[in-house]
Design an enzyme around this catalytic site. Structure first.
Site, short mmCIF file in Angstrom:
data_model
loop_
_atom_site.label_atom_id
_atom_site.label_comp_id
_atom_site.label_asym_id
_atom_site.label_seq_id
_atom_site.Cartn_x
_atom_site.Cartn_y
_atom_site.Cartn_z
N ASP A 259 0.89 -1.16 0.00
CA ASP A 259 0.00 0.00 0.00
C ASP A 259 0.93 1.21 0.00
O ASP A 259 1.78 1.34 0.88
CB ASP A 259 -0.88 -0.06 1.26
CG ASP A 259 -1.81 1.12 1.40
OD1 ASP A 259 -1.35 2.27 1.24
OD2 ASP A 259 -2.99 0.92 1.72
N HIS A 286 -2.28 -1.85 -3.03
CA HIS A 286 -3.34 -0.95 -2.60
C HIS A 286 -2.91 0.43 -3.08
O HIS A 286 -1.89 0.95 -2.63
CB HIS A 286 -3.48 -0.94 -1.08
CG HIS A 286 -4.45 -1.95 -0.58
ND1 HIS A 286 -4.75 -2.10 0.74
CD2 HIS A 286 -5.22 -2.84 -1.26
CE1 HIS A 286 -5.66 -3.06 0.86
NE2 HIS A 286 -5.96 -3.53 -0.32
#
Ligand code: RNT
Ligand code: ZN
Length: 418
Positions: A259, A286
């Site tokens: 992420d 992400h």
């Protein structure tokens, strides 16, 4: 000039540097990107009342938040109408839908609690990705779940993870599309811990127990997501970068998930993507926009977003990287936030597909670095907007900001009446 004439002119310019824009458009239409359900209701979900806890935070109080599964689905449909490209639905376990009067805790969740989501996804031709929810729950003990020293707590969350594996497999079987199941916990400490290894050993054992649940590796793709810190867990997280990366590297079939809000501010995921692709057959992302911290701002068509897309495209890794959006802004119209973010990632991918990647690599390998820089800079003023318009036209969505008129109408007619 009509839109078509502008597209033809742009197409010729790109052809001049060896880029086939028709092929780029055709290719992008087949690339699935996961649309996260949690932008619609500020990561609230339907299985509990109470605040968002566990190291994440949503700020803002814009009116119109979805309060029920029906409202969330209706809002998501609006986003699907306003965004081009192929989508997958990304759900959290906390979005289970119970019958009237029914409630089961997270360790007892079953596929049937997601049957309505499956119907929703199938009708719209989408696969589903899934996330066990290790936050916003009263069985989080002292801020810990899978790394808790309390065996009963740890057992509960392991059982939740196992239930989610079974649900993920059900999603894959129902939709015919593999389900990416991501494990992230906010387990950690606000201040300097006395034992850093103990929680990590327990976290490792817990994930191993979750993955011992039998499942078809072609259908379920388990991932582990790292994070350098969280709100209230500023000093230490059990699932650090090294922890999750090493876990994935040493556990067959487990993917690392990056992420881009979860690293130190000067680190960039665009550079980590090709690194991991040297070693892992598949990885997951992400996609978010951190502003000073893991703030989960709406994804924009900015430099780092473009660079991430470039790394996926130029390494021919569109089928090796599972892409999911992950942000939540409650300070602006949520439909608009969802739409801008999805469209921005589509733009980044299309722009990467319209880059003369082979030519640029050749220049680098020949050490023609001046020419490489010049071409990279020239590309920035190429008529990409005309290619984007054509892509949107072919996908049946508006290319310019006209889509926002629809958002305003939806806000007046639906959101403000909630
Ligand atoms: C939190 C992680 C995690 C969540 C979602 C809701 O910092 O990024 O991925 O955002 O699971
Ligand atoms: Zn995330």
């Amino acid at each position: 000039m009509t839109q078509q004439e502008r597209y033809e002119a742009a197409k010729n310019r790109y052809a001049g540097i060896g880029v086939d824009t028709d092929a780029a458009i055709a290719q992008l239409k087949e690339v699935p990107v996961s649309l996260h359900c949690w932008q619609g209701d500020d990561v609230t979900g339907f299985d509990h009342v109470g605040p968002l806890t566990g190291g994440i935070q949503v700020t803002g109080n814009y009116p119109g938040k979805a309060r029920t599964p029906e409202e969330l689905m209706q809002d998501m449909d609006e986003v699907l109408r306003l965004t081009p490209g192929k989508k997958k639905l990304n759900l959290h376990a906390s979005y289970a839908i119970f019958e009237e009067g029914e409630h089961v805790d997270r360790d007892k969740l079953e596929p049937k609690h997601f049957a309505k989501w499956v119907a929703f996804a199938k009708e719209r031709n989408m696969g589903i990705d899934f996330n066990p929810t290790f936050f916003s729950h009263d069985k989080i003990k002292d801020g810990l779940t899978l790394s808790s020293p309390d065996e009963e707590t740890r057992r509960f969350w392991i059982d939740h993870g196992k239930a989610c594996i079974r649900i993920s497999e059900y999603f894959a079987k129902e939709t015919g599309v593999p389900c990416v199941m991501n494990i992230w916990t906010g387990d950690g400490y606000k201040d300097i811990p006395a034992d850093r290894m103990g929680p990590r050993l327990r976290y490792k054992d817990s994930i191993e127990q979750i993955l011992s649940e039998p499942f078809d590796r072609k259908l379920v793709k388990p991932c582990v997501e790292s994070k350098v810190f969280g709100i209230g867990v500023e000093s230490y997280t059990a699932g650090s970068g090294e922890f999750t990366l090493t876990f994935a590297a040493t556990h067959e079939g487990c993917l690392p998930l990056m992420d881009n809000g979860h690293y130190h501010p000067t680190e960039v995921v665009s550079d980590k993507i090709p690194t991991l692709l040297c070693f892992f057959p598949e990885i997951a992302l992400h996609i978010t926009r951190p502003v000073r911290w893991d703030s989960d701002h709406v994804v924009l068509f900015d430099d780092e977003t473009k660079e991430m897309a470039k790394e996926i495209v130029r390494n021919d890794a569109l089928s090796r990287v599972y892409m999911a959006l992950d942000y939540f802004d409650a300070g602006i119209n949520r439909i608009s936030a969802w739409t801008v973010g999805f469209r921005s990632w589509q733009k980044a991918l299309l722009s990467a597909l319209c880059t003369p990647n082979r030519k640029l690599k050749e220049l680098q390998d020949q050490n023609s670095l001046s020419e490489m820089m010049v071409l990279q800079e020239e590309l920035k003023t190429y008529p990409f907007g005309d290619i984007w318009e054509e892509y949107c036209r072919q996908c049946g969505v508006s290319a310019g900001s006209e889509w926002f008129e629809e958002v305003k109408k939806y806000e007046a007619e639906v959101l403000l009446k909630r």
